[in-house]
Structures are given as C-alpha cells and as structure tokens.
Design a protein around this motif. Structure first.
Motif, mmCIF file in Angstrom:
data_model
loop_
_atom_site.group_PDB
_atom_site.id
_atom_site.type_symbol
_atom_site.label_atom_id
_atom_site.label_comp_id
_atom_site.label_asym_id
_atom_site.label_seq_id
_atom_site.Cartn_x
_atom_site.Cartn_y
_atom_site.Cartn_z
ATOM 1 N N LEU A 227 0.818 -1.216 0.000
ATOM 2 C CA LEU A 227 0.000 0.000 0.000
ATOM 3 C C LEU A 227 0.853 1.268 0.000
ATOM 4 N N THR A 228 2.170 1.136 0.167
ATOM 5 C CA THR A 228 3.049 2.309 0.099
ATOM 6 C C THR A 228 3.525 2.576 -1.333
ATOM 7 N N ARG A 229 3.217 1.702 -2.267
ATOM 8 C CA ARG A 229 3.708 1.819 -3.645
ATOM 9 C C ARG A 229 2.999 2.862 -4.505
ATOM 10 N N PRO A 230 1.720 3.162 -4.336
ATOM 11 C CA PRO A 230 1.045 4.060 -5.280
ATOM 12 C C PRO A 230 1.775 5.386 -5.472
ATOM 13 N N ARG A 231 1.857 5.775 -6.767
ATOM 14 C CA ARG A 231 2.587 6.984 -7.132
ATOM 15 C C ARG A 231 1.981 7.529 -8.427
ATOM 16 N N LEU A 232 1.966 8.838 -8.543
ATOM 17 C CA LEU A 232 1.545 9.508 -9.781
ATOM 18 C C LEU A 232 2.705 10.374 -10.235
ATOM 19 N N ARG A 233 3.084 10.220 -11.502
ATOM 20 C CA ARG A 233 4.131 11.059 -12.080
ATOM 21 C C ARG A 233 3.591 11.700 -13.350
ATOM 22 N N VAL A 234 3.981 12.948 -13.564
ATOM 23 C CA VAL A 234 3.516 13.693 -14.723
ATOM 24 C C VAL A 234 4.731 14.265 -15.438
ATOM 25 N N GLY A 235 4.743 14.110 -16.753
ATOM 26 C CA GLY A 235 5.850 14.640 -17.538
ATOM 27 C C GLY A 235 5.474 14.760 -18.998
ATOM 28 N N PRO A 236 6.408 15.142 -19.834
ATOM 29 C CA PRO A 236 6.107 15.349 -21.249
ATOM 30 C C PRO A 236 5.606 14.096 -21.960
ATOM 31 N N GLN A 237 6.025 12.918 -21.500
ATOM 32 C CA GLN A 237 5.612 11.680 -22.151
ATOM 33 C C GLN A 237 4.218 11.218 -21.736
ATOM 34 N N GLY A 238 3.667 11.797 -20.682
ATOM 35 C CA GLY A 238 2.325 11.423 -20.246
ATOM 36 C C GLY A 238 2.202 11.367 -18.739
ATOM 37 N N ILE A 239 1.286 10.529 -18.305
ATOM 38 C CA ILE A 239 0.955 10.399 -16.889
ATOM 39 C C ILE A 239 1.304 8.981 -16.455
ATOM 40 N N GLY A 240 2.220 8.850 -15.511
ATOM 41 C CA GLY A 240 2.598 7.544 -14.992
ATOM 42 C C GLY A 240 1.833 7.259 -13.714
ATOM 43 N N VAL A 241 0.996 6.234 -13.750
ATOM 44 C CA VAL A 241 0.184 5.868 -12.588
ATOM 45 C C VAL A 241 0.623 4.488 -12.115
ATOM 46 N N ARG A 242 1.146 4.433 -10.893
ATOM 47 C CA ARG A 242 1.492 3.145 -10.293
ATOM 48 C C ARG A 242 0.604 2.966 -9.083
ATOM 49 N N ASN A 243 -0.183 1.917 -9.097
ATOM 50 C CA ASN A 243 -1.013 1.577 -7.947
ATOM 51 C C ASN A 243 -0.323 0.440 -7.201
ATOM 52 N N ILE A 244 -1.046 -0.463 -6.621
ATOM 53 C CA ILE A 244 -0.429 -1.509 -5.802
ATOM 54 C C ILE A 244 0.451 -2.436 -6.636
ATOM 55 N N LEU A 245 -0.048 -2.887 -7.750
ATOM 56 C CA LEU A 245 0.720 -3.764 -8.629
ATOM 57 C C LEU A 245 0.777 -3.146 -10.018
ATOM 58 N N VAL B 213 -3.750 17.733 -6.973
ATOM 59 C CA VAL B 213 -4.722 17.888 -8.067
ATOM 60 C C VAL B 213 -4.464 19.192 -8.813
ATOM 61 N N ARG B 214 -4.223 20.278 -8.097
ATOM 62 C CA ARG B 214 -3.955 21.571 -8.748
ATOM 63 C C ARG B 214 -2.691 21.524 -9.589
ATOM 64 N N THR B 215 -1.641 20.936 -9.046
ATOM 65 C CA THR B 215 -0.392 20.825 -9.792
ATOM 66 C C THR B 215 -0.581 19.960 -11.029
ATOM 67 N N PHE B 216 -1.311 18.858 -10.884
ATOM 68 C CA PHE B 216 -1.590 17.998 -12.033
ATOM 69 C C PHE B 216 -2.314 18.793 -13.112
ATOM 70 N N ARG B 217 -3.324 19.533 -12.737
ATOM 71 C CA ARG B 217 -4.114 20.278 -13.724
ATOM 72 C C ARG B 217 -3.295 21.367 -14.412
ATOM 73 N N GLU B 218 -2.376 21.992 -13.693
ATOM 74 C CA GLU B 218 -1.486 22.981 -14.321
ATOM 75 C C GLU B 218 -0.601 22.319 -15.371
#
Length: 153
Positions: A70-88, A137-142
């Motif tokens: 449950l400590t793994r979830p992460r969201l990354r944002v960059g020029p290539q897109g949106i990286g979403v890592r959930n549990i697996l 959420v605000r940073t993501f939307r920007e």
C-alpha cells in the motif's frame, strides 16, 4: 537526481496511507514474533516445535510485506504522459488519451478519465490526505494544461 527522475516534472504519493501501512506492518511483525516466542512457553496441551515458531514469525513477515504494498502508489507527470502506479504494476497514459483528473464525490482516491467512460484509479491522491491531495490535483491540472494546451481549472 537520476536521469529517470528528470523525465518527470511532478511526482506525488499518498502521505497518510503510507504511514498507516508502515505502522500496521510493524505491528503485524511485532505481534507475530511475540506470539512465536510465546508459543512454546505456555502449557496448552499442544506441542509446538521450533519450526512452528519460525512459521508464525514468517506469517507475520508475509502479512507485513502485503500491507507494505500500500506504500507503492505513485503519480508522475511529464512530457511523455501520466505515470500511474497503484499496488501492482504501472501504466503510462499518453496525453492524447487524457480527459482530465476527477475526484468523484465520496471516492477514496482520484482517477484519470479516459475515452469511452474508462478511467485509471490514482491511489496516490487520496481523500484522507486533505491539503496534500488538493495541492496534487492543482499541480496535475497545471501540468495537464501545459502539455495538452487546454485551460487549467
């Protein structure tokens, strides 16, 4: 900063859920190890061998490892897109598929909206994180406005 980290403009993880998971994992290990130690010290009428003690401690370690997922979830944002890592596993959503980030009423976490009423849950932005989630959420939307050319909300 590594080359891999420089590829992303923004990264966020849940704060409270990760802390709760670490505490719960620690409690599971301590309780199971204590039970393993005490297993042979009381007269219950059952004969427990050392292997039973190791198994009890091992079960605690396995449960703790499961909780630590449950400590793994992460969201990354960059020029290539949106990286979403959930549990697996991790999924990178390209910007042309992105239709926004929403946080439906009563839901525990946010989600990336995709075409055809599909979505990707974003466990890294959780309601219980309060202001941290609002900032994420605000940073993501920007950044979304920057990369898609759409208006920031």
């Amino acid at each position: 900063m590594t080359d891999r980290q420089r590829d992303w403009d923004f990264e966020v993880r849940s704060r409270k859920s990760a802390r709760y998971a670490m505490v719960a994992a620690g409690v599971l290990v301590v309780v199971h190890v204590a039970l393993a130690v005490l297993l042979r010290s009381s007269a219950t009428g059952v004969y427990f061998r050392p292997v039973d003690q190791f198994a009890m401690a091992g079960i605690g370690l396995l449960l703790a490892c499961g909780v630590l997922l449950l400590t793994r979830p992460r969201l990354r944002v960059g020029p290539q897109g949106i990286g979403v890592r959930n549990i697996l596993g991790e999924r990178v959503v390209e910007w042309d598929l992105d239709q926004g980030l929403s946080f439906p009423e009563g839901s525990a976490w946010a989600r990336i909206e995709l075409p055809d009423d599909e979505y990707v849950p974003v466990m890294a932005i959780q309601a219980n994180d309060g202001d941290h989630a609002v900032h994420a959420v605000r940073t993501f939307r920007e950044l979304e406005a920057k990369y898609t050319g759409s208006r920031a909300e």
